[in-house]
Design an enzyme around this catalytic site. Structure first.
Site, PDB file in Angstrom:
ATOM      1  N   HIS A  53      10.672 -11.494   3.320  1.00  0.00           N
ATOM      2  CA  HIS A  53       9.685 -10.562   3.860  1.00  0.00           C
ATOM      3  C   HIS A  53      10.444  -9.315   4.268  1.00  0.00           C
ATOM      4  O   HIS A  53      11.625  -9.397   4.646  1.00  0.00           O
ATOM      5  CB  HIS A  53       9.041 -11.102   5.131  1.00  0.00           C
ATOM      6  CG  HIS A  53       8.289 -12.379   4.973  1.00  0.00           C
ATOM      7  ND1 HIS A  53       8.877 -13.605   5.092  1.00  0.00           N
ATOM      8  CD2 HIS A  53       6.979 -12.609   4.728  1.00  0.00           C
ATOM      9  CE1 HIS A  53       7.957 -14.544   4.922  1.00  0.00           C
ATOM     10  NE2 HIS A  53       6.803 -13.971   4.695  1.00  0.00           N
ATOM     11  N   MET A  87      11.983 -12.430  -5.565  1.00  0.00           N
ATOM     12  CA  MET A  87      10.649 -12.289  -4.981  1.00  0.00           C
ATOM     13  C   MET A  87      10.727 -11.614  -3.626  1.00  0.00           C
ATOM     14  O   MET A  87      11.670 -11.825  -2.871  1.00  0.00           O
ATOM     15  CB  MET A  87      10.015 -13.683  -4.844  1.00  0.00           C
ATOM     16  CG  MET A  87       8.646 -13.726  -4.208  1.00  0.00           C
ATOM     17  SD  MET A  87       8.664 -13.808  -2.399  1.00  0.00           S
ATOM     18  CE  MET A  87       8.365 -15.555  -2.134  1.00  0.00           C
ATOM     19  N   LYS A 182      -3.785 -21.020   1.784  1.00  0.00           N
ATOM     20  CA  LYS A 182      -3.565 -21.977   2.868  1.00  0.00           C
ATOM     21  C   LYS A 182      -4.901 -22.170   3.580  1.00  0.00           C
ATOM     22  O   LYS A 182      -5.616 -21.190   3.799  1.00  0.00           O
ATOM     23  CB  LYS A 182      -2.502 -21.424   3.839  1.00  0.00           C
ATOM     24  CG  LYS A 182      -2.062 -22.423   4.901  1.00  0.00           C
ATOM     25  CD  LYS A 182      -0.921 -21.868   5.753  1.00  0.00           C
ATOM     26  CE  LYS A 182      -0.470 -22.898   6.774  1.00  0.00           C
ATOM     27  NZ  LYS A 182       0.598 -22.390   7.669  1.00  0.00           N
ATOM     28  N   HIS A 219       0.508 -26.649   1.843  1.00  0.00           N
ATOM     29  CA  HIS A 219      -0.803 -26.043   2.089  1.00  0.00           C
ATOM     30  C   HIS A 219      -1.919 -26.800   1.374  1.00  0.00           C
ATOM     31  O   HIS A 219      -2.980 -27.053   1.953  1.00  0.00           O
ATOM     32  CB  HIS A 219      -0.795 -24.578   1.654  1.00  0.00           C
ATOM     33  CG  HIS A 219       0.181 -23.745   2.427  1.00  0.00           C
ATOM     34  ND1 HIS A 219       0.399 -22.419   2.179  1.00  0.00           N
ATOM     35  CD2 HIS A 219       1.004 -24.073   3.463  1.00  0.00           C
ATOM     36  CE1 HIS A 219       1.314 -21.959   3.024  1.00  0.00           C
ATOM     37  NE2 HIS A 219       1.696 -22.945   3.794  1.00  0.00           N
ATOM     38  N   ASP A 244       5.877 -22.664  -4.187  1.00  0.00           N
ATOM     39  CA  ASP A 244       6.525 -22.970  -2.902  1.00  0.00           C
ATOM     40  C   ASP A 244       6.666 -24.480  -2.772  1.00  0.00           C
ATOM     41  O   ASP A 244       5.691 -25.200  -2.533  1.00  0.00           O
ATOM     42  CB  ASP A 244       5.701 -22.412  -1.731  1.00  0.00           C
ATOM     43  CG  ASP A 244       5.978 -20.937  -1.488  1.00  0.00           C
ATOM     44  OD1 ASP A 244       6.744 -20.341  -2.276  1.00  0.00           O
ATOM     45  OD2 ASP A 244       5.448 -20.384  -0.504  1.00  0.00           O
ATOM     46  N   ASP A 254       1.144 -27.376   9.484  1.00  0.00           N
ATOM     47  CA  ASP A 254       1.948 -27.052   8.296  1.00  0.00           C
ATOM     48  C   ASP A 254       3.397 -27.469   8.560  1.00  0.00           C
ATOM     49  O   ASP A 254       4.118 -26.804   9.295  1.00  0.00           O
ATOM     50  CB  ASP A 254       1.858 -25.542   8.061  1.00  0.00           C
ATOM     51  CG  ASP A 254       2.552 -25.108   6.794  1.00  0.00           C
ATOM     52  OD1 ASP A 254       2.773 -25.941   5.909  1.00  0.00           O
ATOM     53  OD2 ASP A 254       2.855 -23.909   6.695  1.00  0.00           O
ATOM     54  N   ASP A 286      10.121 -23.314   0.184  1.00  0.00           N
ATOM     55  CA  ASP A 286       9.571 -22.681   1.383  1.00  0.00           C
ATOM     56  C   ASP A 286       9.451 -23.757   2.451  1.00  0.00           C
ATOM     57  O   ASP A 286       8.375 -24.288   2.709  1.00  0.00           O
ATOM     58  CB  ASP A 286       8.201 -22.058   1.083  1.00  0.00           C
ATOM     59  CG  ASP A 286       7.667 -21.330   2.308  1.00  0.00           C
ATOM     60  OD1 ASP A 286       8.458 -21.107   3.248  1.00  0.00           O
ATOM     61  OD2 ASP A 286       6.467 -20.998   2.325  1.00  0.00           O
TER      62      ASP A 286
HETATM   63  C1  GLT Z   1       5.333 -18.187   6.109  1.00  0.00           C
HETATM   64  C2  GLT Z   1       4.364 -19.121   5.461  1.00  0.00           C
HETATM   65  C3  GLT Z   1       4.715 -19.385   4.055  1.00  0.00           C
HETATM   66  C4  GLT Z   1       4.627 -18.204   3.179  1.00  0.00           C
HETATM   67  C5  GLT Z   1       5.596 -17.153   3.515  1.00  0.00           C
HETATM   68  C6  GLT Z   1       5.336 -15.928   2.677  1.00  0.00           C
HETATM   69  S1  GLT Z   1       5.671 -16.817   5.189  1.00  0.00           S
HETATM   70  O1  GLT Z   1       6.532 -18.845   6.367  1.00  0.00           O
HETATM   71  O2  GLT Z   1       4.329 -20.324   6.216  1.00  0.00           O
HETATM   72  O3  GLT Z   1       3.937 -20.411   3.522  1.00  0.00           O
HETATM   73  O4  GLT Z   1       4.949 -18.601   1.873  1.00  0.00           O
HETATM   74  O5  GLT Z   1       4.656 -14.959   3.369  1.00  0.00           O
HETATM   75 MN    MN Z   2       3.784 -23.872   4.698  1.00  0.00          MN
HETATM   76 MN    MN Z   3       4.666 -20.698   1.470  1.00  0.00          MN
END
Ligand code: GLT
Ligand code: MN
Ligand code: MN
Length: 386
Positions: A53, A87, A182, A219, A244, A254, A286
């Site tokens: 970011h 990215m 999400k 998610h 991700d 989450d 992620d």
């Molecule tokens: C944040 C979120 C992630 C996203 C990121 C991208 S930021 O950590 O929980 O799932 O992919 O903005």
């Molecule tokens: Mn997440």
């Molecule tokens: Mn993510």
């Protein structure tokens, strides 16, 4: 055997290994990891790239001179380690200005600021070489539907994306946008809560070809959905621009667990899907280390994500080469004479022939399919009993 290679394109967000272990009930358990050190840690763990970011790298209130210095030092760390930045994305969720959303905020000044912040972050990403731009609308939602018209929110989100697609083209950045869904958290409900919803929304944009999805394991799982199916739909639509990878135990907060931490079976079928499909994009993690970990634990976490993926990829190869498994699959998919009735496009005569065809419904219903045996072989394979 489990050595990561450049072709795997294993990446991590700068925010993942830099996660300090803060949660809604407790303060940080780890020191902040400066971006340059995060790059070195990721290189040691075997990553190919690092994603970010805007504010993972450049603080939101940095001056132009500070930004220039930070970017210079970061680029030096990239050059030193050989890591790339495929990215980039925008932080449109941390600052209180975005408490009621960014592109969908009721406040036109917030919406304009979100566009400005995103254009600047796109400039930064392009400078670092990024070609994929992710949009995770974490704050684009509501706690109460009294507060925002959901159709108006979609209209605002669409307008913002249309504007930013045009900006990317105007600047010659060549970005492909990847929308990340999400269902909730941090908002009570987030708009466009699933990958399927995102795919439907993309078709309403001015330039749908530029836009795909960035599905996240946790998610989709939070929504009680089958992540493998969401990814399959994205692949089928030619829209899997990014992914991700992490893990999640059911419909909870989450969790962003290390890849492979919880759902061994789903993770296996996910890796098999990506490998069989020849997915050539980044394999992006992620996730973050448990709050219990120190710096060494964070490295274990990063190595673990990569290792789990490679082990599951090896299991997928084993699956594809296993004579017993393949024989069962061949049996399941064996051509039957009735298959001819399905061959070819629609014609009136084909429709008539099909309508006239007798079927032994009782026989079809009574036939055992052998799926228990096949599914047990999944367990045996994953547990190393094969
Ligand atoms: C944040 C979120 C992630 C996203 C990121 C991208 S930021 O950590 O929980 O799932 O992919 O903005
Ligand atoms: Mn997440
Ligand atoms: Mn993510």
């Amino acid at each position: 055997m489990y050595e990561p290679k450049a072709e795997h394109k294993f990446t991590f967000g700068l925010w993942t290994v830099s996660n300090v272990g803060r949660d809604p009930f407790g303060e940080a358990t780890r020191a902040t990891l400066p971006p340059v050190e995060a790059v070195r840690l990721l290189a040691e763990a075997g990553a190919w790239g690092v994603n970010l970011h805007d504010n993972d790298l450049v603080p939101i209130d940095a001056s132009a001179a500070e930004q220039a210095r930070i970017v210079r030092e970061f680029k030096a760390a990239l050059a030193e380690t050989g890591l790339v930045v495929p990215m980039a994305t925008t932080n449109l969720f941390s600052d209180p200005a975005f408490k009621d959303g960014a592109f969908t905020s009721n406040d036109a000044a917030v919406r304009a600021y979100a566009l400005q912040k995103t254009m600047r972050a796109m400039d930064l990403g392009a400078e670092l070489g990024a070609t994929t731009y992710v949009f995770w609308g974490g704050r684009e939602g509501v706690e109460s539907d009294a507060t925002k018209d959901p159709r108006e929110a979609l209209r605002r989100f669409r307008e913002a994306l249309n504007f930013l697609c045009a900006y990317s083209q105007d600047q010659g950045y060549g970005y492909r946008f990847a929308l990340e869904a999400k269902p909730n958290e941090p908002r009570g409900d987030i708009y466009l809560p699933t990958t399927g919803a995102m795919l439907g929304f993309i078709a309403t944009l001015d330039q749908p070809a530029m836009v795909g999805v960035n599905p996240e394991f946790a998610h989709e799982s939070m929504a009680g959905l089958n992540f493998v199916h969401a990814v399959a739909q994205a692949l089928d639509a030619g829209k899997l621009f990014h992914i991700d990878l992490n893990d999640q135990n059911g419909g909870r907060y989450d969790q962003d667990f290390r890849f492979g931490a919880h759902n061994y079976k789903q993770s296996f079928f996910l890796v098999k899907l990506l490998e069989d499909a020849g997915y050539a994009g980044p394999r992006h993690f992620d996730a973050h280390a448990y709050r219990t970990e120190d710096a060494a634990g964070v490295k274990d976490f990063a190595r673990g994500c990569i290792r789990s993926y490679l082990i599951l990829a090896e299991k997928a190869r084993q699956w594809n080469a296993d004579p017993e498994i393949q024989a069962l699959l061949a049996e399941i998919n064996a051509p039957a004479s009735e298959g001819d009735l399905l061959a070819g496009d629609y014609s009136r005569s084909r429709a008539e022939a099909l309508k006239a065809q007798p079927f032994d419904r009782a026989r079809l219903g009574a036939r055992g399919l052998g799926y228990e045996r096949l599914d047990q072989l999944v367990f045996d394979l994953l547990m190393g009993a094969r």
